[in-house]
Design an enzyme around this catalytic site. Structure first.
Site, PDB file in Angstrom:
ATOM      1  CE  LYS A 156      19.655  76.834 -26.055  1.00 51.81           C
ATOM      2  NZ  LYS A 156      20.643  77.816 -25.543  1.00 51.81           N
ATOM      3  CB  SER A 233      18.101  80.377 -24.276  1.00 49.30           C
ATOM      4  OG  SER A 233      19.394  80.088 -24.811  1.00 49.30           O
ATOM      5  CB  SER A 257      22.091  80.557 -22.798  1.00 49.07           C
ATOM      6  OG  SER A 257      21.437  81.738 -23.194  1.00 49.07           O
TER       7      SER A 257
END
Length: 505
Positions: A156, A233, A257
């Site tokens: 990420k 996310s 997330s």
């Protein structure tokens, strides 16, 4: 053009092509046959029904520019024909479209011809920029051999990868950031265990979203539920794993997330105990809630990553599964049914307790999260709010207005909530939906009401710093959803063991 074409068919086909290049949605809708059986397919999935096709077309922003290179017609009869057309894309590469056209005398215009089924394919991009910010083969090789040798990681875009800047899903932030001198702690551990970094995956801006959309780079695909949002996310990391581009998606979970994209995409995911895994080199959102997490396609690999990243040992406790009817029943009917089916198969025990203050806890969580997010990013964002997409900008504007008194009241309520949640969980395993709905359609997106309903469930583990594992289930319509197992702090390995033993998924 080869093959004889029935009367007016090519005129209708050319009208369709012109409308497509002009993004003339009204004409395109007219040229697709009405009804629930009309089909449109591409590399992401199949849309069934004229209304679903029209909804998709109205929000995609037009098709890539192209020129017809060849058109072939094979008539089935005077009222049915197959059209296969090759195209040259303006951006380079080739495309192909196959359409089944049918004619009806009661349809005005275009000789009565309408498309009843269509398939579109184009040359894939070298880099799907919706999923990846940077990618290699690998981007970073392993630094040692170990239990993760042969595995690949989608990192990420919040974690430091040596030699690369952290972009946090925002191009202005990326342009302003310097390359990182060293790997984040979690990245270094994975590399040392034999895994390779496949690439740096997209995230919602500053990780301040649960939908998985990004105003700058687009929405990563959800291969488990085509044309639906991927969940955020940790959206890019999740999509990379679901697509088979990587085997491990390294992400974060502040308010859901990891758990939300796991539920939306049919993956296994874990939010670890707050502070259990090294967070060095991780760009924060809200430090009191940020937790390292990861996603995989199997429970065995989920646990193998835990063996590398988690501290040794466990805090003990039992494996008795319990649930609160109020939490389960807050999910939408299709998800509620799937979760209740899992609970029945697992022999989970219903608790008679209620959490009457949950909405207040959720609001306090969002207030304190926003307060900390502005502390972390306000100094940089204060005179740059226009670099943010509308949804994330709105959240940061709200965060900027939270004063010390409001933050203090929220913090005090969260202290009470944490004690209550810890008592509720005890040495048991609390089961609840990972998200209250299946993934919303990308064309409509997630509403503020759905975001609050999601946070109402996901904030429980987050506000108490608890480990939570999401495992996949399916609704009656075959869409992915998630069952979430929550335990006391430090019981991450116990949850991973429990999920490996489960045979219901």
């Amino acid at each position: 053009m080869t093959g004889p074409a029935p009367e007016c068919l090519l005129e209708a086909f050319r009208a369709y092509e012109a409308a497509l290049m002009a993004d003339d949605v009204a004409t395109l809708d007219e040229l697709f046959a009405p009804g629930a059986d009309t089909l449109r397919a591409d590399g992401e999935g199949v849309l069934v029904g004229h209304d679903r096709i029209a909804e998709f077309r109205a929000t995609r922003g037009g098709a890539p520019g192209r020129t017809l290179a060849e058109v072939h017609v094979r008539a089935v009869d005077q009222d049915s024909a197959l059209v296969v057309a090759g195209t040259v894309l303006d951006r380079g590469g080739r495309g192909l479209q196959t359409q089944l056209w049918q004619r009806s005398a009661d349809r005005p215009g275009h000789g009565g011809w309408r498309i009843t089924a269509a398939h579109v394919s184009v040359s894939p991009p070298a880099l799907d920029a919706r999923v990846w910010r940077a990618v290699g083969d690998p981007l970073v090789p392993p630094s040692g051999d170990g239990p993760l040798t042969g595995q690949t990681v989608a990192v990420k875009d919040l974690y430091a990868v040596a030699g690369h800047a952290v972009g946090a899903g925002n191009p202005a932030r990326l342009a302003d950031a310097a390359p990182e001198p060293a790997h984040a702690g979690a990245v270094g551990r994975l590399l040392g265990a034999g895994a390779a970094v496949r690439g740096i995956a997209r995230t919602d801006e500053f990780a301040y979203s649960l939908a998985g959309t990004n105003a700058h780079y687009g929405t990563p695909p959800n291969p488990a539920a085509p044309y639906r949002v991927p969940g955020g996310s940790s959206s890019g990391s999740a999509s990379a794993v679901a697509l088979g581009h990587a085997t491990i998606g390294l992400g974060t979970d502040t308010g859901g997330s990891i758990r939300v994209p796991a539920a939306y995409q049919g993956l296994y995911g874990i939010r670890t105990t707050h502070g259990a895994v090294d967070r060095s080199g991780l760009l924060p959102l809200a430090a009191d809630f940020d937790a390292v997490g990861w996603l995989t396609r199997s429970p065995a690999l989920l646990a193998a990553v835990g063996d590398v990243l988690l501290p040794a040992g466990s805090s003990g406790g039992g494996d008795r599964l319990v649930f609160l009817p109020g939490l389960v029943d807050s999910a939408e009917p299709d998800v509620r049914s799937a979760v209740r089916g899992w609970l029945a198969d697992a022999g989970a025990t219903e608790l008679g307790e209620t959490l009457d203050d949950l909405d207040a806890w959720r609001a306090a969580f969002q207030t304190w999260q926003g307060f900390q997010a502005w502390q972390a990013h306000g100094p940089w964002l204060a005179d740059r709010m226009d670099v943010l997409g509308p949804d994330v900008r709105s959240r940061f504007e709200t965060a900027a207005a939270i004063d010390d008194d409001a933050a203090g009241r929220a913090r005090a309520l969260l202290d009470t909530a944490r004690s209550r949640v810890l008592d509720l969980v005890g040495d048991r395993v609390l089961v609840l939906p990972s998200a209250p709905s299946v993934a919303p359609l990308a064309a409509t997106g997630a509403t503020p009401e759905l975001r609050n309903a999601t946070m109402r469930l996901t904030c429980l583990a987050a506000l108490a710093g608890l480990p939570a594992v999401s495992l996949p289930v399916r609704t009656g319509d075959g869409l992915p959803a998630g069952v979430c197992l929550v335990a006391a702090p430090g019981r991450d390995r116990a949850l991973l063991d429990l999920v490996q033993e489960d045979t219901r998924t």
